[in-house]
Design an enzyme around this catalytic site. Structure first.
Site, short mmCIF file in Angstrom:
data_model
loop_
_atom_site.label_atom_id
_atom_site.label_comp_id
_atom_site.label_asym_id
_atom_site.label_seq_id
_atom_site.Cartn_x
_atom_site.Cartn_y
_atom_site.Cartn_z
N ASP A 419 -33.09 -5.98 9.23
CA ASP A 419 -31.71 -5.89 9.68
C ASP A 419 -31.52 -6.65 10.99
OD1 ASP A 419 -29.08 -5.13 9.60
OD2 ASP A 419 -29.46 -2.98 9.71
N GLU A 422 -28.66 -11.19 14.65
CA GLU A 422 -27.50 -12.02 14.98
C GLU A 422 -27.14 -11.97 16.47
OE1 GLU A 422 -27.06 -9.82 11.06
OE2 GLU A 422 -26.97 -9.16 13.15
N ASP A 485 -22.20 -5.29 6.42
CA ASP A 485 -21.41 -4.06 6.52
C ASP A 485 -20.00 -4.27 5.99
OD1 ASP A 485 -23.68 -3.17 7.73
OD2 ASP A 485 -22.87 -3.15 9.76
#
Length: 746
Positions: A419, A422, A485
């Site tokens: 995950d 970024e 998401d």
């Protein structure tokens, strides 16, 4: 970035210098360099006090033409740079005839007329112009804040449509859009993206080509949005490199682009089954996990992978890679018990080290965390309190990180959800001296590569798989990627599909999403429709944020839908894994927009609510509570996979479907191998194999069907022959049973 004020003027503070005329050309055997003045030179004095642009044209691979434009060459290059594993220097050939200089590489060439105003013309072997760089297409610009930008422009032909540029949730066709390559954790409902790939696919009535801007930092695109007949791209730098990639078909472009930047690894067959997670902020322990696994088994819903999300670790200590002892006192025993049930195990990780974790002090002492220019460890409280960032430009830090993960592999973990990646700061100093602006986007590539390399080493080639959120160009080598998401709504479901189709046209072969949506709790209709969509995607994962995603939470009918479509996907595995092998070998994605298979059909070029799953299966998810769906079938006789109904295309259809159905069609003339084992994705595909032979094939035609083994090799090849009367004859290799021919998958 926009520089102009309408067609005639520049924005305040912007000064532009455009390549105007060629002053010299140096031609070698496989490349040439042109020197372009930024104004007309009418007398010797005009050569003074004026810039000169250096334009290098070369070929890094067959069918690919590279252009590097440089203003001031003395700037120290700090990296990072995209890895180009398929680069082959000297792939081009130069021919010069007077003022005409041409570089040719396979199916593409570039032509420069040194005696004419500045232009570069990219042409196919027949001399047809594919794209061109005109009078404002090669430039540098300065702005009032002192920034220096390099910019390129390529003409957009009449009817030319632009796609790709990573996983973008904005409209599928990018014409008219402003797109910035800048990694951000922006969800699926904004112009921001987790996966920014500076590669665009261009499709027109006359063919296709691609453009790859070889710059890992921020690239600003104006796609018919500043100069409406041009695609502009710009970087804040002294040098700009881009590649034009030949077609003529869209699939040819992707083959060449992924040959240059890297082909996707082949995920293991078990990863194509259903994944179930604990969800994010829900309460769970071994009893909860066992209840979920038991519940799936009791309801006859096959489960392949169980995933532990963030809170398998202790709060405030992510990522320290240690099981929370209060919740999981016996992790090795728990994992062994789950694996005895045939499950694979995935756990969530990220590249951040929280200050409360013991690993923070360890990494800080060893110098493995990114630092500021003043020598302090870079930290913030966003996400984890006082967290630092692992510096993957340091080889020792990479080995340290892998050693922590290996402990988990030794405990029984099979793969990782990588995950984040970024939110990377630009006010830091990297171990290898990398430029922070260029590293912002590229960091995720190093992160995912470190984890994927470990899995390949420890689990063996063909067993490595990630569930990754962020990516840069070349990240397709480390599958699988999921869409990030999203909300729990039909609108977010459609956003997710747009993002996945956009990513697939950026070189990524495998893609997934959170079934039911991540944020919020979906109503039962959304959940059931998303189940269909998710189980007819490359990879399938039930996941949410604050609520569980087990099907019985959404009613008995949701259980039925989960069971039906999980078993259907398992039955399709001989076909799907063959398409996965194609993605691995050629770069043509498993889950693909209609335009890839039907580039000559103008209607197919804008479709973003349906897709091809492999070469022969059309899927149109339902995005409405009442089951109403509108979809398009191209030319030919299409056969519904579940009912055997035949529909003649080209045609638009409007229908209403119950939760046990959706538009799901077999391509005209296709032959789909269907397995008999519906209990798992990696079962015995050849025992009791059947073939669905769709009408619409050529009379007296022969179709060869190859069923792969779990390593991607051909396990058996069958010949399917049709005669003029419509009869079908199947021949099998020696020692194999002849598969039966069926009309539908039911």
């Amino acid at each position: 970035m926009k520089f102009t004020d309408g067609f005639w003027l520049m924005r305040d503070g912007v000064e532009a210098s455009y390549a105007t005329e060629v002053r010299d050309v140096r031609a070698g055997d496989d490349r040439f360099t042109a020197f372009a003045a930024v104004k007309r030179v009418e007398r010797r004095g005009d050569t003074l006090n004026a810039p000169l642009l250096t334009v290098d044209c070369f070929s890094p691979a067959e069918g690919v033409i590279g252009v590097t434009v440089t203003h001031l060459a003395g700037r120290r290059h700090r990296g990072p740079d995209f890895a180009l594993p398929g680069a082959d220097t000297g792939a081009g050939q130069v021919r010069r005839d007077g003022d005409i200089v041409e570089l040719t590489s396979g199916a593409l060439g570039v032509r420069l007329d040194a005696g004419a105003p500045w232009t570069l013309s990219f042409r196919d072997p027949g001399g047809r112009e594919v794209a061109s760089v005109g009078r404002k297409g090669t430039a540098f610009l300065t702005t009032g804040d002192g920034a220096h930008h390099m910019a390129g422009q390529l003409s957009l032909g009449v009817g030319e449509q632009v796609y790709g540029l990573g996983e973008r949730f904005t409209p599928f066709v990018k014409n008219g859009q402003v797109v910035d390559m800048w990694q951000a954790d922006g969800g699926t409902s904004s112009e921001q993206a987790y996966k920014n790939i500076p590669f665009s696919l261009h499709v027109s009535p006359t063919g296709a080509y691609g453009v790859f801007v070889d710059h890992p930092g921020k690239v600003g695109y104006e796609i018919g949005s500043e100069s409406v007949g041009q695609m502009q791209f710009s970087v804040e730098d002294q040098t700009l490199t881009y590649y034009v990639v030949a077609g003529p078909e869209p699939k040819d472009v992707l083959r060449r682009y992924t040959a240059l930047t890297g082909r996707p690894a082949l995920p293991p067959a078990w990863s194509f089954g259903l994944w179930l997670t604990t969800s994010f902020t829900t309460q769970y322990d071994e009893a909860t996990v066992t209840k979920f696994v038991d519940g799936m088994a009791e309801r006859d819903i096959p489960l392949s992978v169980f995933h532990f999300d963030c809170f398998w670790m202790r709060e405030y200590q992510w990522s320290d890679f240690a099981w929370d002892p209060d919740v999981f006192p016996d992790p090795e025993g728990m994992l062994a018990r789950l694996k005895e049930r045939g499950l694979r195990i995935s756990v969530w990780i990220n590249p951040y080290i929280a200050q409360k974790s013991a690993l923070f002090d360890e990494a800080a002492e060893l110098g493995y965390l990114v630092r500021t220019a003043g020598g302090d460890i870079w930290q913030w409280d966003l996400w984890q309190a006082g967290m630092g960032l692992v510096d993957f430009t340091n080889p020792d830090a990479c080995a340290w990180f892998q050693a922590k993960l290996k402990v988990l592999l030794d405990q029984g973990v099979d793969c990782f959800k990588t995950d984040f990646g970024e939110r990377i700061p630009t006010d830091v100093v990297w171990h290898d001296g990398s430029d922070p602006e260029r590293m912002h986007n590229y960091y995720t590539h190093l992160y995912n590569k470190v984890v994927f390399d470990l899995l390949e080493k420890e689990r063996g080639s063909g067993e490595a798989v990630l569930f990754a959120r962020s990516a840069a160009a070349g990240g397709q080598q480390f599958p699988v990627h999921w869409g990030g998401d999203c909300w729990s709504s039909f609108g977010a479901m459609a956003e997710s599909l747009r993002g996945g189709l956009s990513l697939s046209l950026s070189g990524f072969g495998f893609w997934s999403h959170d079934i039911g949506g991540f944020e919020g709790t979906p109503d039962p209709a959304v959940f059931k429709r998303w189940l269909q969509f998710g189980l007819l995607s490359s990879h399938s994962r039930l996941h949410g944020s604050s609520s569980y995603r087990v099907p019985w939470e959404f009613g008995d009918e949701a259980v039925d839908v989960a069971r039906q479509f999980t078993k259907l996907k398992h039955r399709l595995m001989p076909y799907l894994y063959g398409a996965a092998v194609e993605a691995h070998r050629t770069g043509v994605p498993l889950m693909r927009p209609m335009l890839l298979d039907f580039p000559g059909d103008p209607t197919a070029r804008t479709l973003d609510r349906q897709y091809m799953l492999g070469p022969d299966l059309l899927v149109a998810p339902v995005f409405s509570a009442d089951g109403d769906v509108e979809y398009y079938l191209p030319e030919g006789t299409w056969t519904h996979l579940l009912t055997g109904e035949q529909v003649q295309g080209p045609v638009w259809r409007s229908e209403r479907h119950g939760f046990d159905s959706l538009p799901l069609y077999v391509r005209p003339g296709a032959v789909l191998p269907l397995g008999a084992d519906t209990s798992r994705p990696d079962g015995d595909w050849l025992t009791d194999l059947s073939l669905l032979v769709a009408p619409g094939g050529a009379e007296n035609g022969t179709v060869t069907v190859s069923v792969p083994d779990h390593q991607g090799r051909a396990a058996a090849t069958f010949e399917v022959v049709r005669d003029a009367a419509g009869a079908v004859r199947v021949t099998a290799p020696q020692g194999r049973d002849v598969p039966k021919v069926v009309r539908s998958a039911r």
